[in-house]
Write a protein that holds these residues in place. Structure first.
Motif, short mmCIF file in Angstrom:
data_model
loop_
_atom_site.label_atom_id
_atom_site.label_comp_id
_atom_site.label_asym_id
_atom_site.label_seq_id
_atom_site.Cartn_x
_atom_site.Cartn_y
_atom_site.Cartn_z
N PRO A 42 0.81 -1.24 0.00
CA PRO A 42 0.00 0.00 0.00
C PRO A 42 0.83 1.27 0.00
O PRO A 42 0.36 2.33 -0.45
N PHE A 43 2.06 1.20 0.50
CA PHE A 43 2.90 2.39 0.61
C PHE A 43 3.62 2.74 -0.68
O PHE A 43 4.03 3.89 -0.87
N ILE A 44 3.80 1.77 -1.56
CA ILE A 44 4.61 2.03 -2.76
C ILE A 44 3.81 1.94 -4.06
O ILE A 44 4.27 2.43 -5.10
N VAL A 45 2.63 1.32 -4.02
CA VAL A 45 1.87 1.19 -5.25
C VAL A 45 1.31 2.55 -5.67
O VAL A 45 0.96 3.38 -4.84
N LYS A 46 1.27 2.75 -6.98
CA LYS A 46 0.72 3.98 -7.54
C LYS A 46 -0.56 3.67 -8.31
O LYS A 46 -0.78 2.54 -8.74
N LYS A 47 -1.36 4.68 -8.49
CA LYS A 47 -2.64 4.49 -9.17
C LYS A 47 -2.45 3.93 -10.57
O LYS A 47 -3.20 3.04 -11.02
N GLU A 48 -1.42 4.43 -11.27
CA GLU A 48 -1.21 3.97 -12.64
C GLU A 48 -0.73 2.52 -12.71
O GLU A 48 -0.84 1.87 -13.76
N VAL A 95 0.32 -11.70 -8.74
CA VAL A 95 0.17 -10.76 -9.86
C VAL A 95 -0.08 -9.35 -9.33
O VAL A 95 0.50 -8.38 -9.82
N ILE A 96 -0.94 -9.24 -8.33
CA ILE A 96 -1.24 -7.92 -7.74
C ILE A 96 -0.01 -7.35 -7.06
O ILE A 96 0.31 -6.16 -7.22
N LEU A 97 0.70 -8.19 -6.30
CA LEU A 97 1.90 -7.72 -5.60
C LEU A 97 3.01 -7.35 -6.58
O LEU A 97 3.89 -6.55 -6.24
N TYR A 98 2.96 -7.90 -7.78
CA TYR A 98 4.01 -7.60 -8.76
C TYR A 98 3.90 -6.20 -9.34
O TYR A 98 4.93 -5.60 -9.70
N ILE A 99 2.71 -5.64 -9.44
CA ILE A 99 2.50 -4.44 -10.26
C ILE A 99 3.38 -3.23 -9.89
O ILE A 99 3.67 -2.41 -10.77
N ILE A 393 0.74 -10.50 -18.34
CA ILE A 393 0.35 -9.09 -18.23
C ILE A 393 1.46 -8.16 -18.68
O ILE A 393 1.18 -7.08 -19.20
N THR A 394 2.73 -8.58 -18.52
CA THR A 394 3.82 -7.71 -18.97
C THR A 394 3.96 -7.76 -20.49
O THR A 394 4.24 -6.74 -21.13
N SER A 395 3.75 -8.93 -21.06
CA SER A 395 3.84 -9.06 -22.52
C SER A 395 2.65 -8.41 -23.20
O SER A 395 2.77 -7.89 -24.31
N GLY A 396 1.51 -8.43 -22.55
CA GLY A 396 0.30 -7.88 -23.12
C GLY A 396 0.33 -6.38 -23.28
O GLY A 396 -0.51 -5.81 -23.96
#
Length: 407
Positions: A42-48, A95-99, A393-396
């Motif tokens: 939660p502290f490092i994820v950004k909206k984008e 996958v969520i933690l990777y973003i 998701i990264t290739s897409g």
């Protein structure tokens, strides 16, 4: 604080994938790393960052998880089924933690080093066992089975990932790192052959065939594709013959040693698949399924009634072998709806990534392993499915896979 967490976060994710094969030795560490990632997220994820999740395959996979929760809860079997459902949740969670991780190459490097570490550890064990027993044997020998760090199935999967990633990283023009990737490919390929991981060999042959459809179309590529398809079919019939030989061998020897019994994977699968088909015929059409725990109970009942060899029957009943096929497992345990969502996820992922070799190859690997293993019955399987989803998701997000190269 946020800057510090942002600097640590990618390396915690990398370390998680690096130590997955050592789960039996450092069982608590993967869970600790997951906890650290969840706290820091939660502290490092950004909206984008959440834009990475805006793809139909990801939505479908999350939909599969949601359906498993709903189906299990309203069927009154949630406590019994949660152990399997949480494995699907781990794949989604990864996958969520990777973003927030900006560079997927870090995870790719972790896969490569993880595979090499597992190989070194297994070879070290093999040397110790060989020295202690005074004999030397490869393939399906007890020395190999006992020396492997993890199950041969997942060790072959990890080596296949490592070979595929290394191949993608090789540059067309000379680059010093090309030598390292070529050596890594050779080491992993040799190791797959030495441990006789048949499913990994089949995967590699299929991937070679798939690769011929990328890059410039040339006549010799068609020849390679035809040859690899023939090789896969030949290996398939060879395995069928081996299964028959093993079956006759076990019928002749009523009580084979444990290590031989454990190596008869194809006979095991033929038995459990037959029981799974029997249950499907008995239950007719299943919309919502029996539940993961109940499916095992039904399989055990089938083993008890169908197997005439007492030693074999006792083994299958005590081990409570699952279906060893993820498609069977979803249909029997969660019904036609779950299987339909899973198949739709695979088909949609293929359509979305069909122009790119790496995600297509990952999907092919997922499909092949789902045919011979319940990947969500092992936490390790959930981690590697999570890795496949990350690749998707990264290739897409790119219209052209810059890594596609001509052979």
């Amino acid at each position: 604080m946020r800057i510090l967490l942002s600097a640590i976060y990618p390396y915690a994710f990398l370390l998680l994938y690096l130590i997955i094969p050592f789960d039996n030795y450092i069982r608590a560490l993967p869970n600790i790393l997951l906890a650290i990632l969840m706290v820091a997220f939660p502290f490092i994820v950004k909206k984008e960052d959440f834009k990475k999740l805006k793809s139909l395959p990801v939505i479908l996979f999350v939909g599969l998880l949601a359906y498993l929760f709903i189906d299990s809860f309203f069927s009154g079997r949630f406590p019994e089924d949660f152990n399997i459902i949480k494995k699907v949740m781990i794949a989604v969670g990864l996958v969520i933690l990777y973003i927030p991780v900006a560079d997927v190459k870090k995870i790719n490097s972790a896969i490569i080093f993880s595979s090499l570490a597992a190989i070194i550890f297994s070879i070290y064990n093999f040397v110790l066992i060989t020295d202690a027993t005074g004999s030397f044997s490869l393939g399906d020998s007890p020395q190999v089975v006992e020396s492997l760090l993890i199950d041969r199935l997942y060790l072959g999967l990890l080596s296949t990932f490592s070979i595929l990633i290394s191949f993608q990283e090789i540059k067309k023009k000379y680059h010093p790192n090309n030598n390292y990737y070529l050596v890594n490919i050779f080491v992993n390929l040799l190791f797959i052959v030495l441990i006789n991981s048949k499913i990994a060999l089949i995967c590699l042959l299929v991937l070679v065939s798939i690769k011929q459809f990328y890059g410039h179309r040339r006549i010799w590529k068609v020849a390679i594709a035809a040859f690899t398809i023939t090789a896969v079919l030949g290996l398939f019939f060879l395995l069928k013959s081996e299964k028959g030989f093993q079956h006759n061998q076990t019928e002749t020897h009523k009580s084979p040693p444990a290590f031989i019994e454990n190596s008869l994977t194809y006979e095991l699968r033929s038995i459990v698949w037959q029981c799974a088909q029997n249950i499907i015929h008995e239950e007719s059409f299943m919309l919502t399924g029996l539940g993961f725990d109940k499916t095992k109970d039904e399989l055990v009942s089938c083993y008890a009634s169908q197997l005439t060899n007492e030693a074999k029957r006792d083994k299958f009943v005590s081990e409570r072998y699952n279906t060893h096929n993820q498609f069977f497992d979803f249909y029997l345990s969660a019904g036609f709806i779950a299987l339909l969502i899973f198949l739709t996820f695979i088909i949609t992922s293929f359509i979305a990534n069909r122009k790119q070799f790496l995600p297509t190859a990952m999907l092919a690997i997922l499909i092949m392993y789902c045919f011979v293993e319940n990947v969500f019955h092992r936490q390790m399987g959930a981690y590697y499915v999570g890795f496949i989803l990350i690749v998707l998701i990264t290739s897409g997000k790119t219209s052209e896979n810059n890594s596609i190269k001509n052979l």
